[in-house]
Design an enzyme around this catalytic site. Structure first.
Site, PDB file in Angstrom:
ATOM      1  N   TYR A   1      33.456   9.703  40.262  1.00 45.82           N
ATOM      2  CA  TYR A   1      33.958  10.386  41.464  1.00 45.82           C
ATOM      3  C   TYR A   1      34.560   9.369  42.437  1.00 45.82           C
ATOM      4  O   TYR A   1      35.702   9.509  42.880  1.00 45.82           O
ATOM      5  CB  TYR A   1      32.811  11.159  42.147  1.00 45.82           C
ATOM      6  CG  TYR A   1      33.168  11.674  43.519  1.00 45.82           C
ATOM      7  CD1 TYR A   1      34.076  12.711  43.671  1.00 45.82           C
ATOM      8  CD2 TYR A   1      32.614  11.103  44.675  1.00 45.82           C
ATOM      9  CE1 TYR A   1      34.428  13.181  44.940  1.00 45.82           C
ATOM     10  CE2 TYR A   1      32.954  11.560  45.936  1.00 45.82           C
ATOM     11  CZ  TYR A   1      33.856  12.603  46.064  1.00 45.82           C
ATOM     12  OH  TYR A   1      34.208  13.053  47.313  1.00 45.82           O
TER      13      TYR A   1
ATOM     14  N   THR B   1      36.519   9.021  50.465  1.00 43.48           N
ATOM     15  CA  THR B   1      35.063   9.117  50.554  1.00 43.48           C
ATOM     16  C   THR B   1      34.423   7.738  50.686  1.00 43.48           C
ATOM     17  O   THR B   1      34.963   6.737  50.175  1.00 43.48           O
ATOM     18  CB  THR B   1      34.515   9.798  49.286  1.00 43.48           C
ATOM     19  OG1 THR B   1      33.095   9.614  49.225  1.00 43.48           O
ATOM     20  CG2 THR B   1      35.093   9.197  48.015  1.00 43.48           C
TER      21      THR B   1
HETATM   22  N1  LIG Z   1      31.670  17.375  51.631  1.00 43.75           N
HETATM   23  C1  LIG Z   1      31.547  16.061  51.816  1.00 43.75           C
HETATM   24  O1  LIG Z   1      30.519  15.570  52.344  1.00 43.75           O
HETATM   25  C2  LIG Z   1      32.660  15.137  51.390  1.00 43.75           C
HETATM   26  C3  LIG Z   1      32.463  13.744  51.525  1.00 43.75           C
HETATM   27  C4  LIG Z   1      33.497  12.892  51.153  1.00 43.75           C
HETATM   28  C5  LIG Z   1      34.706  13.404  50.699  1.00 43.75           C
HETATM   29  N2  LIG Z   1      34.856  14.749  50.558  1.00 43.75           N
HETATM   30  C6  LIG Z   1      36.148  15.240  50.045  1.00 43.75           C
HETATM   31  O2  LIG Z   1      36.617  16.307  50.845  1.00 43.75           O
HETATM   32  C7  LIG Z   1      37.375  17.220  50.060  1.00 43.75           C
HETATM   33  C8  LIG Z   1      36.903  18.633  50.336  1.00 43.75           C
HETATM   34  O3  LIG Z   1      35.521  18.730  50.003  1.00 43.75           O
HETATM   35  P1  LIG Z   1      34.668  20.046  50.287  1.00 43.75           P
HETATM   36  O4  LIG Z   1      33.287  19.623  50.621  1.00 43.75           O
HETATM   37  O5  LIG Z   1      35.393  20.944  51.208  1.00 43.75           O
HETATM   38  O6  LIG Z   1      34.626  20.678  48.813  1.00 43.75           O
HETATM   39  P2  LIG Z   1      34.919  22.170  48.308  1.00 43.75           P
HETATM   40  O7  LIG Z   1      34.528  22.193  46.865  1.00 43.75           O
HETATM   41  O8  LIG Z   1      34.309  23.168  49.227  1.00 43.75           O
HETATM   42  O9  LIG Z   1      36.509  22.272  48.452  1.00 43.75           O
HETATM   43  C9  LIG Z   1      37.421  21.847  47.472  1.00 43.75           C
HETATM   44  C10 LIG Z   1      38.478  22.934  47.341  1.00 43.75           C
HETATM   45  O10 LIG Z   1      39.485  22.483  46.446  1.00 43.75           O
HETATM   46  C11 LIG Z   1      39.776  23.530  45.517  1.00 43.75           C
HETATM   47  N3  LIG Z   1      40.295  22.874  44.319  1.00 43.75           N
HETATM   48  C12 LIG Z   1      39.642  22.002  43.494  1.00 43.75           C
HETATM   49  N4  LIG Z   1      40.475  21.560  42.534  1.00 43.75           N
HETATM   50  C13 LIG Z   1      41.684  22.137  42.759  1.00 43.75           C
HETATM   51  C14 LIG Z   1      42.948  22.056  42.131  1.00 43.75           C
HETATM   52  N5  LIG Z   1      43.138  21.303  41.031  1.00 43.75           N
HETATM   53  N6  LIG Z   1      43.968  22.790  42.630  1.00 43.75           N
HETATM   54  C15 LIG Z   1      43.797  23.580  43.712  1.00 43.75           C
HETATM   55  N7  LIG Z   1      42.616  23.681  44.356  1.00 43.75           N
HETATM   56  C16 LIG Z   1      41.573  22.971  43.881  1.00 43.75           C
HETATM   57  C17 LIG Z   1      38.479  24.285  45.353  1.00 43.75           C
HETATM   58  O11 LIG Z   1      38.650  25.614  44.896  1.00 43.75           O
HETATM   59  C18 LIG Z   1      37.927  24.239  46.784  1.00 43.75           C
HETATM   60  O12 LIG Z   1      38.400  25.325  47.547  1.00 43.75           O
HETATM   61  C19 LIG Z   1      37.214  16.775  48.608  1.00 43.75           C
HETATM   62  O13 LIG Z   1      38.385  16.085  48.208  1.00 43.75           O
HETATM   63  C20 LIG Z   1      36.033  15.822  48.650  1.00 43.75           C
HETATM   64  O14 LIG Z   1      36.111  14.833  47.649  1.00 43.75           O
HETATM   65  C21 LIG Z   1      33.865  15.632  50.884  1.00 43.75           C
END
Ligand SMILES: NC(=O)c1ccc[n+]([C@@H]2O[C@H](COP(=O)([O-])OP(=O)(O)OC[C@H]3O[C@@H](n4cnc5c(N)ncnc54)[C@H](O)[C@@H]3O)[C@@H](O)[C@H]2O)c1
Length: 323
Positions: free
Chosen positions: A141, A117
């Site tokens: 985070y 991120t």
């Molecule tokens: N959305 C953004 O703008 C953004 C920006 C930077 C980084 N990210 C990174 O991208 C990744 C995905 O983000 P997203 O927006 O799809 O979030 P999201 O919450 O929709 O997806 C995360 C998924 O991981 C699962 N999960 C969480 N902890 C878990 C565990 N211990 N074991 C198994 N499953 C688990 C959740 O159930 C969910 O399905 C994350 O790592 C996040 O940090 C997202």
């Protein structure tokens, strides 16, 4: 040979699963459904409800499916929650990632792609912010993600594992074919929140600060369409499988839009006027956050095709109408 997608039932991971299946890959998803949805994972992918921190489960999946690459999306993602519950974030984002990386090493999985991120930069001094800028996260985070980057860096030196860490900027939009999108309740992302407001799912929205030193006084962010982000993962997988070096790469377009520009785009797409209220600045919000976006093009040959704010907003709104 299969790709293990952690967090494949979540917003970004579900787009990845669709893309891998379209490319003819065998896919196995592990997700604990803490914020994801079983229905977001197509039947063609194997789905296992379980935790990334469960080493025995991960070992079994890697062996049973002959996993040659892990794409690791699973994690906790709400910055203010990480301030309230730092140890919970270090457990889920750092400790559980360590388990996953350890099992990958044990099973001799050669390739690893990690969702990092822009939060690893904290309040960057120079814009656009390049990958070599100082790493000074200001939230648990951001720190929890940076620690995982460092584990991968050190592991790739000691073991036969190559990796790409992609530092996402502001991910937005939805699958152009309408198959998946962001379904998370209580989401904090501006485009998601504005689409909910446009469809009457929330009364309105706040603009946090109009007195920043930017063109219209509101914060500027680099919004990247989720489909372009997913293409970067596909490019990273090809790069690693072709023997390419490990890399840490920003994922953004290299230009941004202000809060007011985003809200204008949502109003245009929805044909409505949003109920906008001025609110004080939020602590920790930088005036501007724009990716230095050259390295990913050089290293992966990544070429975005959805770099258009109106298109991003329209796809997000179309998905929001379906929910
Ligand atoms: N959305 C953004 O703008 C953004 C920006 C930077 C980084 N990210 C990174 O991208 C990744 C995905 O983000 P997203 O927006 O799809 O979030 P999201 O919450 O929709 O997806 C995360 C998924 O991981 C699962 N999960 C969480 N902890 C878990 C565990 N211990 N074991 C198994 N499953 C688990 C959740 O159930 C969910 O399905 C994350 O790592 C996040 O940090 C997202």
């Amino acid at each position: 040979m299969a790709v293990l997608v952690t967090g494949g039932a979540g917003y970004i991971g579900s787009h990845m699963v669709l893309d891998l299946l379209e490319a003819g890959e065998e896919v196995v998803v592990v997700d604990n459904l803490s914020t994801g949805f079983r229905r977001a994972v197509p039947q063609e992918a194997a789905f296992v409800e379980g935790d990334v921190g469960d080493g025995a489960l991960i070992a079994r999946l890697m062996a049973d499916y002959g996993v040659d690459a892990v794409i690791h999306f699973a994690g906790s993602i709400v910055v203010p929650d990480s301030v309230a519950d730092p140890l919970g974030y270090y457990l889920n984002n750092t400790v559980n990632s360590r388990t996953l990386i350890a099992e990958a090493v044990r099973a001799r999985v050669p390739h690893f792609i990690f969702s990092s991120t822009a939060a690893v930069y904290g309040i960057a001094r120079e814009m656009p912010v390049g990958e070599d800028a100082p790493l000074q996260p200001i939230s648990p985070y951001g720190t929890s993600k940076l620690m995982t980057e460092w584990m991968l860096r050190d592991t790739a030196i000691a073991h036969p594992l190559s990796y790409v860490a992609l530092r996402y900027f502001n991910v937005a939009g939805a699958d152009p074919k309408g198959r998946t999108g962001q379904s998370t309740p209580r989401a904090t992302h501006l485009i998601k929140v504005a689409c909910e407001a446009a469809l009457g799912k929330r009364p309105g929205l706040e603009i946090y600060g109009r007195d920043y030193d930017t063109s219209d006084g509101t914060c500027i962010r680099d919004y990247i369409h989720v489909s372009d982000l997913i293409r970067a993962h596909g490019d990273a997988l090809r790069h690693l499988r072709a023997g390419g070096d490990s890399a840490v790469l920003n994922c953004g377009y290299g230009h941004g839009a202000s809060v007011l520009e985003v809200l204008d785009a949502v109003e245009r797409a929805a044909g409505c006027t949003l109920d906008k209220r001025d609110a004080p600045r939020r602590p920790g919000d930088a005036p501007e956050l724009i990716a230095g976006a050259d390295r990913i093009r050089e290293v992966l040959g990544w070429t975005p095709i959805h770099d258009d704010l109106d298109g991003i907003v329209s796809s997000a709104l179309a998905w929001e109408r379906k929910l």
